[in-house]
Design a protein around this motif. Sequence first.
Motif, mmCIF file in Angstrom:
data_model
loop_
_atom_site.group_PDB
_atom_site.id
_atom_site.type_symbol
_atom_site.label_atom_id
_atom_site.label_comp_id
_atom_site.label_asym_id
_atom_site.label_seq_id
_atom_site.Cartn_x
_atom_site.Cartn_y
_atom_site.Cartn_z
ATOM 1 N N ASP A 158 0.851 -1.193 0.000
ATOM 2 C CA ASP A 158 0.000 0.000 0.000
ATOM 3 C C ASP A 158 0.884 1.239 0.000
ATOM 4 O O ASP A 158 1.753 1.398 0.869
ATOM 5 C CB ASP A 158 -0.914 0.015 1.230
ATOM 6 N N LEU A 159 0.633 2.107 -0.990
ATOM 7 C CA LEU A 159 1.461 3.312 -1.150
ATOM 8 C C LEU A 159 0.569 4.539 -1.251
ATOM 9 O O LEU A 159 -0.524 4.486 -1.817
ATOM 10 C CB LEU A 159 2.323 3.212 -2.410
ATOM 11 N N ALA A 160 1.046 5.643 -0.720
ATOM 12 C CA ALA A 160 0.327 6.913 -0.827
ATOM 13 C C ALA A 160 1.296 7.995 -1.288
ATOM 14 O O ALA A 160 2.400 8.124 -0.748
ATOM 15 C CB ALA A 160 -0.296 7.300 0.510
ATOM 16 N N LEU A 161 0.880 8.751 -2.306
ATOM 17 C CA LEU A 161 1.655 9.895 -2.765
ATOM 18 C C LEU A 161 1.277 11.094 -1.900
ATOM 19 O O LEU A 161 0.099 11.439 -1.785
ATOM 20 C CB LEU A 161 1.361 10.172 -4.241
ATOM 21 N N LYS A 162 2.277 11.739 -1.318
ATOM 22 C CA LYS A 162 2.011 12.810 -0.360
ATOM 23 C C LYS A 162 2.000 14.196 -0.995
ATOM 24 O O LYS A 162 1.793 15.182 -0.294
ATOM 25 C CB LYS A 162 3.039 12.748 0.777
ATOM 26 N N LYS A 163 2.198 14.252 -2.304
ATOM 27 C CA LYS A 163 2.025 15.521 -3.029
ATOM 28 C C LYS A 163 0.810 15.371 -3.935
ATOM 29 O O LYS A 163 0.700 14.412 -4.698
ATOM 30 C CB LYS A 163 3.273 15.860 -3.836
ATOM 31 N N SER A 164 -0.096 16.335 -3.850
ATOM 32 C CA SER A 164 -1.416 16.187 -4.468
ATOM 33 C C SER A 164 -1.390 16.162 -5.989
ATOM 34 O O SER A 164 -2.359 15.734 -6.615
ATOM 35 C CB SER A 164 -2.337 17.318 -3.999
ATOM 36 N N ASP A 165 -0.320 16.594 -6.628
ATOM 37 C CA ASP A 165 -0.281 16.663 -8.087
ATOM 38 C C ASP A 165 0.402 15.456 -8.728
ATOM 39 O O ASP A 165 0.587 15.423 -9.945
ATOM 40 C CB ASP A 165 0.438 17.944 -8.541
ATOM 41 N N GLN A 166 0.789 14.447 -7.936
ATOM 42 C CA GLN A 166 1.531 13.306 -8.471
ATOM 43 C C GLN A 166 0.624 12.095 -8.665
ATOM 44 O O GLN A 166 -0.301 11.870 -7.888
ATOM 45 C CB GLN A 166 2.707 12.968 -7.551
ATOM 46 N N PHE A 167 0.913 11.310 -9.733
ATOM 47 C CA PHE A 167 0.107 10.139 -10.099
ATOM 48 C C PHE A 167 1.027 8.980 -10.473
ATOM 49 O O PHE A 167 2.102 9.180 -11.044
ATOM 50 C CB PHE A 167 -0.790 10.449 -11.305
ATOM 51 N N PHE A 168 0.566 7.745 -10.169
ATOM 52 C CA PHE A 168 1.248 6.537 -10.641
ATOM 53 C C PHE A 168 0.871 6.283 -12.103
ATOM 54 O O PHE A 168 -0.219 6.650 -12.553
ATOM 55 C CB PHE A 168 0.816 5.316 -9.815
ATOM 56 N N LYS A 169 1.768 5.595 -12.819
ATOM 57 C CA LYS A 169 1.490 5.194 -14.209
ATOM 58 C C LYS A 169 1.064 3.727 -14.245
ATOM 59 O O LYS A 169 1.692 2.864 -13.636
ATOM 60 C CB LYS A 169 2.723 5.414 -15.093
ATOM 61 N N ILE A 170 -0.025 3.470 -14.983
ATOM 62 C CA ILE A 170 -0.618 2.135 -15.075
ATOM 63 C C ILE A 170 -0.772 1.764 -16.550
ATOM 64 O O ILE A 170 -1.058 2.620 -17.394
ATOM 65 C CB ILE A 170 -2.006 2.106 -14.391
ATOM 66 N N ARG A 171 -0.593 0.471 -16.871
ATOM 67 C CA ARG A 171 -0.840 -0.015 -18.234
ATOM 68 C C ARG A 171 -2.344 -0.179 -18.418
ATOM 69 O O ARG A 171 -2.978 -1.017 -17.802
ATOM 70 C CB ARG A 171 -0.136 -1.340 -18.478
ATOM 71 N N GLY A 172 -2.934 0.652 -19.272
ATOM 72 C CA GLY A 172 -4.370 0.625 -19.493
ATOM 73 C C GLY A 172 -4.768 -0.279 -20.649
ATOM 74 O O GLY A 172 -3.980 -1.099 -21.137
ATOM 75 N N ASP A 173 -6.022 -0.132 -21.082
ATOM 76 C CA ASP A 173 -6.535 -0.920 -22.193
ATOM 77 C C ASP A 173 -5.816 -0.553 -23.484
ATOM 78 O O ASP A 173 -5.380 0.587 -23.681
ATOM 79 C CB ASP A 173 -8.040 -0.689 -22.357
ATOM 80 N N GLN A 174 -5.713 -1.542 -24.387
ATOM 81 C CA GLN A 174 -5.090 -1.349 -25.700
ATOM 82 C C GLN A 174 -3.675 -0.776 -25.580
ATOM 83 O O GLN A 174 -3.249 0.051 -26.384
ATOM 84 C CB GLN A 174 -5.962 -0.444 -26.573
ATOM 85 N N ASN A 175 -2.967 -1.212 -24.531
ATOM 86 C CA ASN A 175 -1.558 -0.862 -24.344
ATOM 87 C C ASN A 175 -1.344 0.640 -24.144
ATOM 88 O O ASN A 175 -0.263 1.170 -24.431
ATOM 89 C CB ASN A 175 -0.716 -1.336 -25.537
ATOM 90 N N THR A 176 -2.361 1.346 -23.656
ATOM 91 C CA THR A 176 -2.226 2.772 -23.383
ATOM 92 C C THR A 176 -1.684 2.987 -21.982
ATOM 93 O O THR A 176 -1.660 2.069 -21.163
ATOM 94 C CB THR A 176 -3.578 3.484 -23.521
ATOM 95 N N ILE A 177 -1.249 4.206 -21.706
ATOM 96 C CA ILE A 177 -0.765 4.561 -20.376
ATOM 97 C C ILE A 177 -1.843 5.390 -19.679
ATOM 98 O O ILE A 177 -2.329 6.376 -20.229
ATOM 99 C CB ILE A 177 0.553 5.353 -20.454
ATOM 100 N N GLN A 178 -2.215 4.963 -18.483
ATOM 101 C CA GLN A 178 -3.197 5.683 -17.693
ATOM 102 C C GLN A 178 -2.601 6.019 -16.330
ATOM 103 O O GLN A 178 -1.496 5.570 -15.999
ATOM 104 C CB GLN A 178 -4.482 4.852 -17.567
ATOM 105 N N TYR A 179 -3.329 6.799 -15.561
ATOM 106 C CA TYR A 179 -2.757 7.359 -14.333
ATOM 107 C C TYR A 179 -3.752 7.231 -13.180
ATOM 108 O O TYR A 179 -4.964 7.278 -13.382
ATOM 109 C CB TYR A 179 -2.391 8.830 -14.564
ATOM 110 N N THR A 180 -3.221 7.062 -11.975
ATOM 111 C CA THR A 180 -4.086 6.884 -10.808
ATOM 112 C C THR A 180 -3.401 7.384 -9.547
ATOM 113 O O THR A 180 -2.161 7.445 -9.476
ATOM 114 C CB THR A 180 -4.466 5.401 -10.634
ATOM 115 N N ARG A 181 -4.229 7.721 -8.541
ATOM 116 C CA ARG A 181 -3.722 8.042 -7.210
ATOM 117 C C ARG A 181 -3.890 6.852 -6.267
ATOM 118 O O ARG A 181 -3.438 6.884 -5.133
ATOM 119 C CB ARG A 181 -4.498 9.232 -6.640
ATOM 120 N N ASP A 182 -4.544 5.819 -6.740
ATOM 121 C CA ASP A 182 -4.812 4.631 -5.926
ATOM 122 C C ASP A 182 -3.547 3.782 -5.833
ATOM 123 O O ASP A 182 -3.126 3.172 -6.811
ATOM 124 C CB ASP A 182 -5.959 3.831 -6.540
#
Length: 279
Positions: free
Chosen positions: A95-119
Motif C-alpha cells: 500500500d502506497l500513498a503519494l504525499k504531493k497532491s499533483d503526483q500520479f502513478f502510471k498504469i498499463r491501461g486498455d489497448q496498451n495505453t498509459i493511464q494514471y491513478t492516485r490509488d
Amino acid sequence: MNRTMLTATNTLSQLQKKMDIISNNMSNIDTTGFKRKETYFNDLLAQEFKNQGRDDKEKGRLTPIGIRIGTGAKISQSRMVLSQGSLKTTDRNLDLALKKSDQFFKIRGDQNTIQYTRDGAFYLSPADASGTAMALVNGNGQAVLDESDRPIVINGDISNLSFTENGQLRASTENGGVQTFELGIISVKKPQFFEQKGTNLYALPERLNTLEVTEDDVFTRLDTGLRGNISMQQGVLENSNVELSKEMTDLMNVQRSYQFQARTITMADQMAGLVNGIR
C-alpha cells in the motif's frame, strides 16, 4: 416554444449534468485516492435591445444600456480538484500513498495505453505460467509501470519488498539478491485535460493535438534528475478528497435551481394558455 421556455430548458440540461457530477463525487467518497470534480457555469449568448435612442441620457448608469435577454447558462468547465486526501495507515507493504497532491502513478491501461491513478493499493500477480516471476499490478490486475513505461516484473522467490520515499522499489529474494525498480510517477500541471476512464483511472484525450497542447504541457515525468521531487509513503493509503457536507450543500443548491427552472417552464406554459384562450 417561447423564449422563456427555451432559456429554462437550456439551463435545465446543464444543471442535470452538474447533479450527475456531484452524485459521482458522493458515490466515491470511500474510493482510495479519488479526486472530486467541480463545475463552473457561464452565460450563453444574450441579445440586447436598444430602448433608448440617446446614450447621453444614460450617463451614470451602472448596468449595461438597453434590455439584455439571455438564453440560459452552460457548464464551461468540469475540473478535477487535486487537493490532498487524508492518509490512513494499513501497515501493508504494497500500500502506497503519494504525499504531493499533483503526483500520479502510471498504469498499463486498455489497448496498451498509459493511464494514471492516485490509488496506491497494489498487489503481486504471476507474470508467467511458471510462477517464477511476479508482476506488480493494481486492484484490476493492470500492470504498474516503471519510469520507462515498462511493467514492473520481479524474478525469483521474494522475501521482502520495500519502497523509498522517492519512488524506488527494492525487492529482496531468497537467494540474497536485490532487484530495484523506479516507479513511473508524473506531476500534473493541467488536470483539466485528464479524462476519467473508470475504475479510478485517468488518461489524456485521444486527440490531444487538436486542443493545441502536448503531454509536456499537461504533466511532467518525474524521472532521472527529477525523482527527488517524489514524496511517497509505504504502508498507508490516501482517502478521497470528497467532503460530504460540501457535496450535500452543492446538491441542494442545484436542486433548488432545477426546481426554479422547471417552475419557469410551467409558468410560461400557463401564460401561453391564457393568451391562446383570449377570444
